[in-house]
Write a protein that holds these residues in place. Structure first.
Motif, PDB file in Angstrom:
ATOM      1  N   LEU A  82       0.870  -1.459  -0.096  1.00 21.19           N
ATOM      2  CA  LEU A  82      -0.015   0.317   0.342  1.00 21.19           C
ATOM      3  C   LEU A  82       0.686   1.410  -0.159  1.00 21.19           C
ATOM      4  O   LEU A  82       2.002   1.216   0.869  1.00 21.19           O
ATOM      5  CB  LEU A  82      -1.110  -0.160   1.299  1.00 21.19           C
ATOM      6  N   GLU A  83       0.567   2.060  -1.178  1.00 18.89           N
ATOM      7  CA  GLU A  83       1.449   3.128  -0.986  1.00 18.89           C
ATOM      8  C   GLU A  83       0.861   4.772  -1.190  1.00 18.89           C
ATOM      9  O   GLU A  83      -0.346   4.135  -1.018  1.00 18.89           O
ATOM     10  CB  GLU A  83       2.488   3.450  -2.683  1.00 18.89           C
ATOM     11  N   ASP A  84       1.741   5.503  -1.102  1.00 19.97           N
ATOM     12  CA  ASP A  84       0.726   7.188  -0.532  1.00 19.97           C
ATOM     13  C   ASP A  84       0.772   7.083  -2.265  1.00 19.97           C
ATOM     14  O   ASP A  84       1.723   6.863  -3.005  1.00 19.97           O
ATOM     15  CB  ASP A  84       0.603   7.957   0.146  1.00 19.97           C
ATOM     16  N   ALA A  85       0.640   8.902  -2.446  1.00 22.40           N
ATOM     17  CA  ALA A  85       0.538   9.347  -3.693  1.00 22.40           C
ATOM     18  C   ALA A  85       2.325   9.812  -4.083  1.00 22.40           C
ATOM     19  O   ALA A  85       1.953   9.517  -5.564  1.00 22.40           O
ATOM     20  CB  ALA A  85       0.389  10.754  -3.614  1.00 22.40           C
ATOM     21  N   ASP A  86       2.822   9.717  -3.411  1.00 19.99           N
ATOM     22  CA  ASP A  86       4.683   9.989  -4.049  1.00 19.99           C
ATOM     23  C   ASP A  86       5.588   8.847  -3.213  1.00 19.99           C
ATOM     24  O   ASP A  86       6.208   8.884  -4.304  1.00 19.99           O
ATOM     25  CB  ASP A  86       5.065  10.647  -2.313  1.00 19.99           C
ATOM     26  N   GLY A  87       4.745   7.307  -3.300  1.00 13.99           N
ATOM     27  CA  GLY A  87       5.067   6.226  -3.652  1.00 13.99           C
ATOM     28  C   GLY A  87       5.712   6.129  -2.442  1.00 13.99           C
ATOM     29  O   GLY A  87       6.962   4.536  -2.843  1.00 13.99           O
TER      30      GLY A  87
END
Length: 54
Positions: A3-8
């Motif tokens: 699971l990653e955020d928008a920044d990777g």
């Protein structure tokens, strides 16, 4: 699976999703990544089954 955020940036990781279900019972709660893994496998099966049966 991760699971990653928008920044990777990786927020949560599940390296072996299938093995993470070992030893669970009906009352064991799932993590978000286990739910995502199950839903993606189920959706893949549901979408491909008509073509396999044709």
């Amino acid at each position: 699976m991760a699971l990653e955020d928008a920044d990777g940036t990786v927020l949560e990781e599940l390296p072996e999703p299938r093995r993470s279900f070992a030893g669970q019972s009906l009352g064991t709660p799932w993590t978000e990544l286990q739910l995502a893994y199950f839903a993606s496998c189920a959706m893949w099966t549901y979408l491909n089954m008509p073509f396999l049966l044709a």
